[in-house]
Write a protein that holds these residues in place. Structure first.
Motif, short mmCIF file in Angstrom:
data_model
loop_
_atom_site.label_atom_id
_atom_site.label_comp_id
_atom_site.label_asym_id
_atom_site.label_seq_id
_atom_site.Cartn_x
_atom_site.Cartn_y
_atom_site.Cartn_z
N VAL A 1 0.83 -1.22 0.00
CA VAL A 1 0.00 0.00 0.00
C VAL A 1 0.85 1.26 0.00
N PHE A 2 2.15 1.12 0.31
CA PHE A 2 3.08 2.24 0.19
C PHE A 2 3.81 2.23 -1.16
N GLY A 3 3.27 1.47 -2.11
CA GLY A 3 3.82 1.51 -3.47
C GLY A 3 4.78 0.39 -3.81
N GLY A 4 5.02 -0.56 -2.89
CA GLY A 4 5.94 -1.66 -3.17
C GLY A 4 5.33 -2.72 -4.07
N ASN A 5 6.19 -3.59 -4.61
CA ASN A 5 5.73 -4.61 -5.54
C ASN A 5 6.03 -6.04 -5.10
N THR A 6 6.73 -6.22 -3.98
CA THR A 6 7.13 -7.57 -3.58
C THR A 6 5.91 -8.45 -3.33
N ARG B 1 -11.38 6.49 -9.98
CA ARG B 1 -10.38 6.92 -10.97
C ARG B 1 -9.13 6.05 -10.85
N GLN B 2 -8.63 5.63 -11.99
CA GLN B 2 -7.43 4.80 -12.02
C GLN B 2 -6.20 5.67 -12.27
N MET B 3 -5.11 5.34 -11.60
CA MET B 3 -3.86 6.07 -11.81
C MET B 3 -2.70 5.08 -11.90
N ASP B 4 -1.60 5.51 -12.54
CA ASP B 4 -0.39 4.70 -12.58
C ASP B 4 0.23 4.64 -11.20
N LEU B 5 1.00 3.59 -10.97
CA LEU B 5 1.68 3.44 -9.68
C LEU B 5 2.63 4.60 -9.42
#
Length: 530
Positions: A46-51, A101-105
């Motif tokens: 939720v803080f933008g990580g991808n693991t 609304r959708q946004m990029d990461l």
């Protein structure tokens, strides 16, 4: 701050957070595979990580699912949603968590950066925050390399991230730009020399050139008495004028000779008189005087025709001679403006020109040598300045961190244990506790290092997994929990064996608990696939 995380797949579908310490509690038996690390990966998510999105066991056993979460800034709630199998996108939601609304990461991380007022030059939100979310699965919890975001990260990159987090990077950036510019200019110049576009000589040749330049200057001075101000281009022009004058004077001479011949011919007159004819008759009684007179009259008529044509030719020659005289006068005037001695020979001018050319060639070689040395000196000075600025910034950082490490270490051990220290050397760093190589001491050092960075910078959140605490002594753990509680910033940890550290620590952990996980259906997703 992070307010809550929701997921319909969770056993406890809503997890609410507070602004200080937040504990994900495991069991007193330290049971594994109940979801502690997985939930911390969701926090990172939720803080933008991808693991988390790359966890194959989650995809296999849970499948695609939405993670809903909420942040609060200035008493305003901001709600979002992110799916584990479509992790490149983030949905902005309304108050009911309906996607709007959708946004990029990247856009979402930029929003977090602004919302948390991080806004540090040349540092992304993830590069700042992700390093200090030390979770099993991310492999960023090395007790000897606390700066590393990933295993075996280049020390230089890890150090730069720390400098940026302390907001001390821009002087280095400016100095680095100057160094790169100086290095590029020096390389371009040396490349031009390699391609023979610019002369390349060594110090010995430079000194020899200096002597030769002096010698040539003396020769030119002796030679150029009367035209001291001639440079090579002027001398070449003077030599050219001299050559042109010689050619034009020869042409004019030929024209003048033709003109003189015409003038002489035009002056001839047919002057036979009766007395001349009578004298002829005396010696030649039989001569036909009348016939001779007819011939002479014919010659006189022909002469008049020729004289008319000769006068035309004479006029033409006069005009040509006048033109060449004008050209000669112009050249002599120009030559006079170039030198005070217009009668200098071509030999003298030619020698003068050659000397000046040699002198200019030697001067150019030496100027190229001096220019190269100047560019090299500029590059070296820029590199030296860059190192000085970087060393200064790192000295500030190491001093602040080591001071804070000492403070935290004293809070844990009083004076019975030495504090860890961080030091920087060129493009590397070391982190260790002097005279103590124990694993527990090393991980304690990692914890208080993160707490030091958290307190000294704008870093907004800290996440520690239970694996970090495994080898730390009970005494140190009790004090560390107190330090977490008193931090003043949001800290999220996973922790086991709550009852093993005394009543005070138990109560702190209980008070800060936001999620309790255990066996028998109380795992994060309600079951274990292990």
């Amino acid at each position: 701050m992070l307010m809550e995380i929701r997921c319909e797949k969770f056993h406890q579908q809503i997890i609410s957070f507070n602004s200080g310490l937040n504990v994900i509690l495991g069991t007193n038996e330290a049971d594994n595979s109940i979801g502690k690390s997985t939930f911390l990966l969701i926090v990172d998510f939720v803080f933008g990580g991808n693991t988390y999105a790359k966890q194959e066991n989650i995809i296999k056993n849970i499948g695609s699912h939405d993670i809903y979460f909420c942040f609060c800034f200035n008493n305003t709630l901001y709600k979002f949603c992110r799916n584990n199998t479509d992790a490149s996108k983030v949905w902005k939601c309304d108050n009911e968590y309906k996607k709007i609304r959708q946004m990029d990461l990247d856009e979402f991380c930029e929003w977090l950066d602004k919302a948390y007022q991080l806004r540090l030059p040349k540092l992304t939100f993830r590069n700042a925050v992700g390093r200090y979310m030390r979770i099993y699965g991310k492999d960023n919890y090395s007790e000897k390399h606390p700066l590393d975001r990933i295993p075996n990260e280049k020390p230089y990159d890890a150090i730069l991230a720390l400098i940026k987090l302390f907001n001390l990077y821009m002087p280095i950036e400016n100095a680095d730009e100057q160094f790169k510019k100086a290095k590029e200019e020096y390389k371009a110049y040396t490349d031009a020399q390699k391609l023979n576009f610019i002369s390349k000589i060594n110090k010995t040749k430079f000194n020899d050139n200096e002597k030769e330049i002096k010698k040539i200057s003396e020769q030119i001075e002796k030679l150029s008495c009367g035209f001291f101000d001639l440079d090579s281009s002027v001398s070449e022009r003077a030599l050219e004028i001299k050559s042109n004058l010689s050619k034009i004077r020869r042409i004019k001479g030929r024209l003048q000779a033709r003109y003189n011949t015409l003038t002489e011919n035009l002056g001839y007159k047919f002057s036979i008189t009766n007395e001349s004819l009578n004298n002829l008759k005396t010696y030649f009684p039989q001569a036909n005087i009348e016939h001779i007179e007819e011939i002479e009259n014919f010659h006189s008529k022909i002469s008049k025709i020729f004289k008319a044509e000769l006068n035309i030719e004479k006029t033409k020659l006069e005009e040509e001679i006048l033109d060449y005289e004008n050209i000669i006068n112009n050249f002599e005037t120009e030559l006079q403006s170039l030198t005070t001695e217009p009668n200098l020979s071509k030999l003298v001018l030619s020698k003068h020109t050659l000397l000046l050319k040699d002198q200019e060639r030697l001067v150019q070689e030496n100027e190229a040598y001096s220019k190269m040395n100047k560019l090299q000196e500029t590059k070296q000075n820029a590199e030296k300045l860059l190192k000085q600025i970087k060393d200064k910034q790192l000295a500030i950082i190491s001093s602040e961190i080591n001071t804070k490490l000492q403070t935290f270490n004293t809070a844990i051990y009083k004076i019975t244990h030495k504090a860890p220290i961080i030091s920087f050397n060129k493009n590397s760093y070391t982190f260790f506790t002097p005279d103590d190589t124990g694993t527990g001491i090393a991980y304690k050092g990692l914890v208080i290092f993160d707490l030091s960075v958290l307190e000294l910078t704008k870093l907004p959140v800290l996440v520690h997994d239970s694996i970090i605490f495994k080898n730390i002594s009970d005494e140190a753990i009790q004090k560390i929990i107190e330090l977490y509680s008193n931090s003043g910033k949001q800290i999220i940890i996973a922790f086991d064996k709550q009852k093993s550290y005394g009543e005070k620590t138990y109560n702190l952990l209980e008070k800060s608990s936001v999620l309790k996980l255990s066996d028998n259906g109380k795992q994060l997703f309600g079951f274990s696939w292990a």
